[in-house]
Design a protein around this motif. Structure first.
Motif, short mmCIF file in Angstrom:
data_model
loop_
_atom_site.label_atom_id
_atom_site.label_comp_id
_atom_site.label_asym_id
_atom_site.label_seq_id
_atom_site.Cartn_x
_atom_site.Cartn_y
_atom_site.Cartn_z
N VAL A 232 0.85 -1.19 0.00
CA VAL A 232 0.00 0.00 0.00
C VAL A 232 0.89 1.24 0.00
O VAL A 232 1.95 1.24 0.63
N PRO A 233 0.50 2.28 -0.71
CA PRO A 233 1.25 3.54 -0.63
C PRO A 233 1.11 4.15 0.77
O PRO A 233 0.12 3.91 1.47
N SER A 234 2.08 4.94 1.16
CA SER A 234 2.01 5.66 2.44
C SER A 234 1.28 6.98 2.19
O SER A 234 1.90 8.05 2.13
N ARG A 235 -0.04 6.87 2.07
CA ARG A 235 -0.84 8.01 1.60
C ARG A 235 -2.24 7.92 2.20
O ARG A 235 -2.82 6.83 2.27
N GLU A 236 -2.77 9.04 2.60
CA GLU A 236 -4.13 9.07 3.14
C GLU A 236 -5.13 8.50 2.13
O GLU A 236 -5.13 8.89 0.95
N PRO A 242 -5.72 0.17 -2.07
CA PRO A 242 -4.26 0.01 -2.10
C PRO A 242 -3.68 -0.21 -3.49
O PRO A 242 -2.46 -0.06 -3.67
N ASN A 243 -4.51 -0.56 -4.46
CA ASN A 243 -4.03 -0.76 -5.83
C ASN A 243 -4.02 0.52 -6.65
O ASN A 243 -3.52 0.53 -7.78
N ASP A 244 -4.55 1.61 -6.11
CA ASP A 244 -4.64 2.87 -6.86
C ASP A 244 -3.42 3.73 -6.56
O ASP A 244 -3.38 4.48 -5.58
N TRP A 245 -2.39 3.58 -7.44
CA TRP A 245 -1.14 4.31 -7.19
C TRP A 245 -1.28 5.80 -7.50
O TRP A 245 -0.41 6.59 -7.14
N GLY A 246 -2.37 6.20 -8.15
CA GLY A 246 -2.57 7.60 -8.48
C GLY A 246 -3.54 8.31 -7.56
O GLY A 246 -3.88 9.48 -7.79
N LEU A 247 -3.98 7.64 -6.51
CA LEU A 247 -4.94 8.24 -5.58
C LEU A 247 -4.38 9.51 -4.97
O LEU A 247 -3.20 9.56 -4.58
N GLN A 248 -5.21 10.52 -4.87
CA GLN A 248 -4.78 11.79 -4.28
C GLN A 248 -4.94 11.75 -2.77
O GLN A 248 -5.97 11.33 -2.26
N GLY A 249 -3.89 12.18 -2.06
CA GLY A 249 -3.95 12.21 -0.60
C GLY A 249 -2.61 12.63 -0.04
O GLY A 249 -1.58 12.53 -0.70
N ALA A 250 -2.63 13.10 1.17
CA ALA A 250 -1.40 13.56 1.82
C ALA A 250 -0.55 12.36 2.23
O ALA A 250 -1.06 11.28 2.51
N PRO A 251 0.78 12.51 2.26
CA PRO A 251 1.63 11.43 2.74
C PRO A 251 1.25 11.01 4.16
O PRO A 251 0.95 11.87 5.00
N SER A 252 1.28 9.68 4.40
CA SER A 252 0.92 9.18 5.73
C SER A 252 1.64 7.86 5.99
O SER A 252 1.24 6.82 5.46
N GLU A 253 2.66 7.92 6.82
CA GLU A 253 3.33 6.68 7.22
C GLU A 253 2.39 5.80 8.04
O GLU A 253 2.47 4.57 8.00
N ALA A 290 13.95 12.02 3.28
CA ALA A 290 12.72 12.36 2.54
C ALA A 290 11.62 11.33 2.72
O ALA A 290 10.57 11.44 2.08
N ALA A 291 11.81 10.35 3.60
CA ALA A 291 10.85 9.25 3.74
C ALA A 291 9.46 9.74 4.13
O ALA A 291 8.45 9.27 3.60
N ALA A 292 9.39 10.69 5.04
CA ALA A 292 8.09 11.16 5.52
C ALA A 292 7.29 11.87 4.43
O ALA A 292 6.06 11.91 4.48
N GLN A 293 8.00 12.42 3.43
CA GLN A 293 7.31 13.10 2.33
C GLN A 293 7.02 12.18 1.15
O GLN A 293 6.23 12.52 0.27
N ASN A 294 7.63 11.00 1.15
CA ASN A 294 7.41 10.05 0.06
C ASN A 294 6.09 9.34 0.29
O ASN A 294 5.83 8.81 1.37
N ASP A 295 5.23 9.31 -0.73
CA ASP A 295 3.90 8.70 -0.56
C ASP A 295 3.70 7.48 -1.45
O ASP A 295 2.57 7.11 -1.78
N ASP A 296 4.79 6.82 -1.82
CA ASP A 296 4.71 5.66 -2.70
C ASP A 296 4.72 4.37 -1.88
O ASP A 296 4.67 4.38 -0.65
#
Length: 324
Positions: A232-236, A242-253, A290-296
């Motif tokens: 899953v991306p690290s993204r709100e 979890p399969n939508d790599w283009g989903l819009q959202g803020a980074p979220s570990e 830059a990990a906290a800002q990476n949302d992949d």
């Protein structure tokens, strides 16, 4: 069920996607592989890369051309993974250069003059897969994946059976096919492969339901099963898609961390789930700062990294104890 082919437990990661020529067999790729081993405690690596056909109705797969990694780069990735003590699954994948997802590669069921044909596409795809099956044999890869998430092709049972027969002429190890999420029940030729695998991109609250659905398929065929992809991306919001790599959202570990805990918790109750090749760990890592800002999907330097290492260490320790 014969699970020996997946012994020990597959505590794996997918490395190197998408396999861009010139990015492997270099200092950054070396750093990425060693970090993957050290930080996650993996015992398997899927060496994954793509060749590009022009569009979903193209029948030519020019895998010798850029941007696909060279054979020398593929051999380097396999060799270095093995030197790190990892078992290796080689996973060549076809993508579409126009950006269309490979699941939409499709042709008329019946041949029509002047239209692209399944027979032409499978001839090119077979040449592509056999090339890398030979490399998998030469380099001693412990597993070979003949295809990934090619939903529209799944119904072409006879062509897949013929491809598998051809692969077995050049590769002596076990073979798997990575079906797409929700497709485990729709592949009619699981008996022809050695291992059933799929992409486990299921919503955080739906894992139990999906495992209930998959289990009869695994038991029916008596084949080992693992998730060739999952993550899953690290993204709100990504925990629900979890399969939508283009989903819009803020980074979220935290989203990624919670998803992995839920996925591992659900799968740990099913002894037929023999592991994961998590998605994914690129050949060139971002800076840890830059990990906290990476949302992949990659969990390098993120909270989920500790979850993965803890779970993988636990599973490997358990199986080592049972083997005594």
């Amino acid at each position: 069920m014969n699970t020996n082919v997946l012994q020990p437990y597959v505590a794996g990661m997918t490395w190197g996607w998408t396999g861009i020529r010139g990015e492997w067999a270099a200092e950054k790729a070396e750093h990425s592989l060693t970090q993957m081993k050290e930080r996650l405690g993996v015992n398997w690596a899927t060496v994954a890369f793509a060749a590009l056909q022009a569009h979903p109705q193209s029948t030519v797969i020019p895998f010798e051309d850029e941007p696909t990694v060279t054979d020398e780069e593929v051999r380097w990735a396999i060799r270095r993974s093995k030197e790190l003590g990892l078992k290796v699954c080689l996973k060549p994948v076809v993508n579409c250069a126009d950006g269309t997802w490979r699941a939409h590669i499709n042709f008329f069921d019946m041949d029509v003059p002047c239209e692209p044909k399944w027979s032409d596409w499978f001839a090119s795809y077979t040449r592509f897969i056999l090339h890398y099956a030979r490399i998998a044999e030469e380099t001693g890869c412990e597993l070979f994946c003949i295809g990934c998430e090619m939903v529209q092709t799944d119904r072409r049972e006879q062509e897949w059976r013929q491809l598998i027969a051809e692969v077995r002429k050049v590769y002596s190890g076990p073979i798997t096919y990575n079906c797409d999420k929700y497709q485990e029940t729709h592949v009619s030729w699981w008996d022809a492969v050695d291992i059933i695998s799929s992409s486990g991109y299921y919503p955080i609250g739906d894992w139990e339901n999906q495992l209930d659905r998959i289990e009869p398929v695994v038991k029916k065929h008596g084949k080992p099963f693992f998730f060739m992809e999952a993550g899953v991306p690290s993204r709100e919001g990504s925990q629900h898609l979890p399969n939508d790599w283009g989903l819009q959202g803020a980074p979220s570990e935290e989203v990624q961390e919670q998803y992995y805990e839920a996925m591992f918790g659900a799968c740990d109750k099913r002894d037929w789930v023999r592991g994961f090749m998590l998605w994914d760990w690129p050949a060139h890592l971002y800076e840890r700062s830059a990990a906290a800002q990476n949302d992949d999907y990659c969990m390098y330097g993120k909270k989920a990294e500790a979850v993965v290492k803890r779970y993988y260490t636990q599973k490997q320790t358990q199986e080592a104890g049972q083997a005594l």
